[in-house]
Design an enzyme around this catalytic site. Sequence first.
Site, PDB file in Angstrom:
ATOM      1  N   ALA A   1     147.865  59.706  61.601  1.00 38.61           N
ATOM      2  CA  ALA A   1     146.833  59.750  62.307  1.00 38.61           C
ATOM      3  C   ALA A   1     145.922  60.513  61.779  1.00 38.61           C
ATOM      4  O   ALA A   1     146.016  61.623  61.177  1.00 38.61           O
ATOM      5  CB  ALA A   1     146.868  59.661  63.696  1.00 38.61           C
ATOM      6  N   MET A   2     144.589  60.390  62.092  1.00 39.89           N
ATOM      7  CA  MET A   2     143.452  61.187  61.534  1.00 39.89           C
ATOM      8  C   MET A   2     142.311  61.678  62.608  1.00 39.89           C
ATOM      9  O   MET A   2     141.830  60.642  63.290  1.00 39.89           O
ATOM     10  CB  MET A   2     142.950  60.407  60.177  1.00 39.89           C
ATOM     11  CG  MET A   2     141.683  61.176  59.662  1.00 39.89           C
ATOM     12  SD  MET A   2     142.216  62.975  58.964  1.00 39.89           S
ATOM     13  CE  MET A   2     140.859  63.818  59.094  1.00 39.89           C
ATOM     14  N   GLU A   3     141.806  62.430  62.485  1.00 36.96           N
ATOM     15  CA  GLU A   3     140.992  63.227  63.808  1.00 36.96           C
ATOM     16  C   GLU A   3     139.555  62.984  63.533  1.00 36.96           C
ATOM     17  O   GLU A   3     138.665  63.543  63.976  1.00 36.96           O
ATOM     18  CB  GLU A   3     141.343  64.436  63.786  1.00 36.96           C
ATOM     19  CG  GLU A   3     140.819  65.554  62.870  1.00 36.96           C
ATOM     20  CD  GLU A   3     142.025  65.820  62.021  1.00 36.96           C
ATOM     21  OE1 GLU A   3     142.864  64.976  61.757  1.00 36.96           O
ATOM     22  OE2 GLU A   3     141.892  66.797  61.305  1.00 36.96           O
ATOM     23  N   ASN A   4     138.999  62.110  62.671  1.00 39.21           N
ATOM     24  CA  ASN A   4     137.722  61.959  62.689  1.00 39.21           C
ATOM     25  C   ASN A   4     136.920  61.953  63.636  1.00 39.21           C
ATOM     26  O   ASN A   4     137.128  61.342  64.722  1.00 39.21           O
ATOM     27  CB  ASN A   4     137.257  60.421  61.865  1.00 39.21           C
ATOM     28  CG  ASN A   4     138.362  59.959  60.749  1.00 39.21           C
ATOM     29  OD1 ASN A   4     138.506  60.970  59.699  1.00 39.21           O
ATOM     30  ND2 ASN A   4     139.047  59.077  60.951  1.00 39.21           N
TER      31      ASN A   4
ATOM     32  N   HIS B   1     147.560  65.096  69.847  1.00 39.54           N
ATOM     33  CA  HIS B   1     147.271  66.104  68.684  1.00 39.54           C
ATOM     34  C   HIS B   1     145.833  65.788  67.952  1.00 39.54           C
ATOM     35  O   HIS B   1     145.021  66.596  67.705  1.00 39.54           O
ATOM     36  CB  HIS B   1     148.428  65.797  67.596  1.00 39.54           C
ATOM     37  CG  HIS B   1     148.098  66.561  66.377  1.00 39.54           C
ATOM     38  ND1 HIS B   1     148.968  67.611  65.962  1.00 39.54           N
ATOM     39  CD2 HIS B   1     147.223  66.206  65.367  1.00 39.54           C
ATOM     40  CE1 HIS B   1     148.534  68.166  64.912  1.00 39.54           C
ATOM     41  NE2 HIS B   1     147.566  67.193  64.271  1.00 39.54           N
ATOM     42  N   GLU B   2     145.551  64.508  67.823  1.00 37.83           N
ATOM     43  CA  GLU B   2     144.164  64.118  67.304  1.00 37.83           C
ATOM     44  C   GLU B   2     143.193  64.563  68.078  1.00 37.83           C
ATOM     45  O   GLU B   2     142.031  64.865  67.821  1.00 37.83           O
ATOM     46  CB  GLU B   2     144.256  62.695  66.913  1.00 37.83           C
ATOM     47  CG  GLU B   2     145.423  62.321  65.914  1.00 37.83           C
ATOM     48  CD  GLU B   2     145.682  62.983  64.863  1.00 37.83           C
ATOM     49  OE1 GLU B   2     144.633  63.609  64.281  1.00 37.83           O
ATOM     50  OE2 GLU B   2     146.654  63.151  64.292  1.00 37.83           O
TER      51      GLU B   2
ATOM     52  N   HIS C   1     142.279  68.213  68.002  1.00 35.70           N
ATOM     53  CA  HIS C   1     141.464  68.522  66.972  1.00 35.70           C
ATOM     54  C   HIS C   1     140.139  68.576  66.989  1.00 35.70           C
ATOM     55  O   HIS C   1     139.270  69.208  66.429  1.00 35.70           O
ATOM     56  CB  HIS C   1     141.722  67.683  65.695  1.00 35.70           C
ATOM     57  CG  HIS C   1     142.739  68.010  64.883  1.00 35.70           C
ATOM     58  ND1 HIS C   1     143.083  69.050  64.227  1.00 35.70           N
ATOM     59  CD2 HIS C   1     143.936  67.091  64.366  1.00 35.70           C
ATOM     60  CE1 HIS C   1     144.253  68.971  63.676  1.00 35.70           C
ATOM     61  NE2 HIS C   1     144.801  68.041  63.519  1.00 35.70           N
TER      62      HIS C   1
HETATM   63  N1  PHE Z   1     144.886  65.778  59.925  1.00 37.68           N
HETATM   64  C1  PHE Z   1     145.551  64.756  60.126  1.00 37.68           C
HETATM   65  C2  PHE Z   1     146.528  65.301  61.170  1.00 37.68           C
HETATM   66  O1  PHE Z   1     147.314  66.316  61.315  1.00 37.68           O
HETATM   67  C3  PHE Z   1     146.777  64.317  59.265  1.00 37.68           C
HETATM   68  C4  PHE Z   1     146.157  63.745  58.039  1.00 37.68           C
HETATM   69  C5  PHE Z   1     146.094  64.379  56.599  1.00 37.68           C
HETATM   70  C6  PHE Z   1     145.813  62.296  57.806  1.00 37.68           C
HETATM   71  C7  PHE Z   1     145.758  63.900  55.533  1.00 37.68           C
HETATM   72  C8  PHE Z   1     145.416  61.549  56.746  1.00 37.68           C
HETATM   73  C9  PHE Z   1     145.249  62.524  55.474  1.00 37.68           C
HETATM   74  O2  PHE Z   1     146.638  64.870  62.472  1.00 37.68           O
HETATM   75 ZN    ZN Z   2     146.783  67.546  62.568  1.00 41.22          ZN
END
Ligand code: PHE
Ligand code: ZN
Length: 868
Positions: free
Chosen positions: A266-269, A301-302, A305
């Site tokens: 997943a991604m924390e945008n 987790h996200e 962030h």
């Molecule tokens: N930053 C994201 C996380 O740790 C992981 C991630 C890294 C997602 C690179 C996509 C690309 O939650």
């Molecule tokens: Zn992360």
Amino acid sequence: MNEHKKIQLKDYRPFEFIVDHVDLIFDIRDDHTRVTSKLKMRKDPARANETTPLVLNKGTFDIVSVVAGDMVLLPSEYKSDDETFSLLATPDLFELEITNILKPDENTALEGLYRSGNILCTQCEAQGFRNITPYPDRPDVMAPFSCTIVADKARYPVLLSNGNLVKSGDLDNNRHFAVWEDPFKKPCYLFALVAGDLAVLKDQFTTASGRDVALNIYSEKEDIALCSHAMTSLKQAMAWDEKRFGREYDLDLYQIVAINDFNAGAMENKGLNIFNAKYVLADPQTATDDDFMGIQGVIAHEYFHNWTGNRVTLKNWFQLSLKEGLTVFRDQEFSSDMNSRPVKRIRVVKNLMAAQFPEDSGPMTHPVRPDSYIKMDNFYTMTVYEKGAEVIRMIYQLLGQDLFRKGMDLYFEKFDGMAVTLEDFVGVMAKVSGRNLDQFFLWYTQSGTPAVSMTRQYDENTEILSLTFTQTTSPDRNQSEKKPFHIPVRISLINRAGETVKQDALYELTKETDTFKFDNVPADTYPSVFREFTAPVRLTTDFSDQDLAFLMARDTDPFNQWHAAQTLFVNEIKNLVTAIQANKPMTVSSGLVKAFSLALENREKDRAFLSKALTLPLETEIKNHFKIIDVEAIHQARTFLKQTLAKKLASELKTVYEICRSANPDDISGAAMADRSLKNLCLSYLGCLVNKDIQDLVQKQFETAGNMTDEFAAFKILSHMNPDVRDEACHAFYDKWQTRTLVIDKWFSVQAQSSLEDTLDQVKKLTAHKDFTMANPNKVRALIFAFAMNNPMHFHRADGRGYEFVAERILALDKINHQTAARLCSCFNLWKRYDGNRQVMMKKQLETMAGQKELSRNLYEIVSRALE
Ligand code: PHE
Ligand code: ZN
């Protein structure tokens, strides 16, 4: 194989310009998307009146037009290639407008703007934003973004980006638009956009200070009923971060979108998390208890962030653990508070030992803060994440909860809105505690797992017990000589009756050898050391198997009970391997059988804990205890131990199985999950007996299970029995679940991990199955990764066909998705640890890969390190 440039931490320089504002326009068309980026920029005042070229990162797309101020630039007035866009000189203050065309449907790498089914979405971390538009693609350039999306209203009714929706409306030709504004400055890796025909689950959260936050979770329409667990988890995480860290959410809207094609978890945008659907969608019919826990953890987790990563971000990518280690630590603490703390700790440490320890002993070994990389994508590792979280946990142990919280408060106060370093983090912790953490900082800069040995010396006359700890870390490619680490050790003393003789306290190792003395210690006292796994070290002790059996039953720290049990199992398996290699008969010690049966009798204890304590280490974990890995002997030894325990304790295992059956199938409370985990553990022991009654029992659970946890547990057992049983179970499972893509992933992975003789051929056949595609990372993980990483017997086949198959898949994947190909390739990393024949065969595959003309930079880095 071409050489590729290494990026080094020591070469870090700040960017020469400041971006005051970014305004993006996405004009989405059927076969392309036109992106216009308007940048308001200024030269760093320190460079005013200097001639400083502006160099932006850029992907392989073509530029359509460039406007600087009011001037349309001719192509001769700027420079543009596949990596950079540059202007030779700029005024001190200027506006730059760049337009380019993207083809998201052709983007199979899944970084930048891409299509997943009917949804267009973005993934920018680490360096995907440059594939969208030319930009200073580095985390220390922070700016406020606005984003306008224009698209067909029927095809893309939902248009999302970061921050708040400020305007939307209809346009001619059945098109519509939305304008989003994110008031918080952010680096471009946190930018996100989603367009599609999505369903939404809405809820709301009121923050501690009384602000209302709208919570929206989006998914494909048919999946929206599966989003409620994710929503519950999100609200739990928001409340927890307020209570534990005093952190509130800062926007009026928090959005999560579930996507089927995603490289990571997943991604924390900012304000718009994008998730692998696997970490959003669940109901008890289709998701296991582990899936439910996984969702709770990743959602949290996200969310976490937002403060550790987004509000305070990274000066450069070398500092990745500053956000990841810290955020993993926070999500672990959250999961511990929501569920069983000891069981969470066991899961975390098991994973660390199984995956991070070997990473740190192979060609990819790097400090938690790496010194260099070719592709940053390759450094989203167990070391940065999981070992990074252990390093934070050690600081937490050294300071104690209150000072740690003070340090966190100061960190947010001092660095909000900034891009900072690990020194900044450790600095605030040193400041609030008054402690010198210089030696401690070696955990960030020195790679490798320290080996710590503990020996006891007891003097009966003086009643003094001394514990001597010695630490050594092997030299590796990063440092030829290692300095001693600052290692916290939590110790308590326990007598034969299992009573505490000396309360738990923290000790610190700082030298190669440290001794601690305890007085007034009666004879027959046991030290319980590294309680809760106080430090990420490989521990050896002078405990005998009897001592370990005692600690397994009586240690006052459940983590250490588990650790004692695992050490006993490993010792037993090592003895069996020695017997196999010497062609001697195998025997299991009666002490182990007794310790196991005693534990089983203790079933009124925490059943989740018990099921962990009685789980044998996996073959992939056992291998880490050998210098030279004998795949077949390890498999044979572990199977023999499992069968022996099952045979000797069959009636006890059946009794416990029955006792734990009462949980309601849709109950996902801790107690119900615990019952299921112990029940299914008993079934898996019983299932390795070749016996018609047992087979019927497993089959019955498979057919009548009221949830996926029980169904899947039985399915796994059947998949090892014999080809007919496996095939029948596979057909039944497929017929039932063929429309549910996440469940079909489980179906692939069970077949990939079967111990049956024909597994490799089955896996090859499955690569041609209509539901399999190399373009979907979840499918590749379910089939190919599962085979290469979790089926050592078949991946390491003596005839080398396992290696051949996987290497060929890696090369095929590299053309589609280089990030995932590089990750898969790490299955060859430990090639030097196998016997001579296997070494030759694995090396040959690596060399074949290295010999390819068009290897991605990602794969190049992994292959070349493995061959170094
Ligand atoms: N930053 C994201 C996380 O740790 C992981 C991630 C890294 C997602 C690179 C996509 C690309 O939650
Ligand atoms: Zn992360």
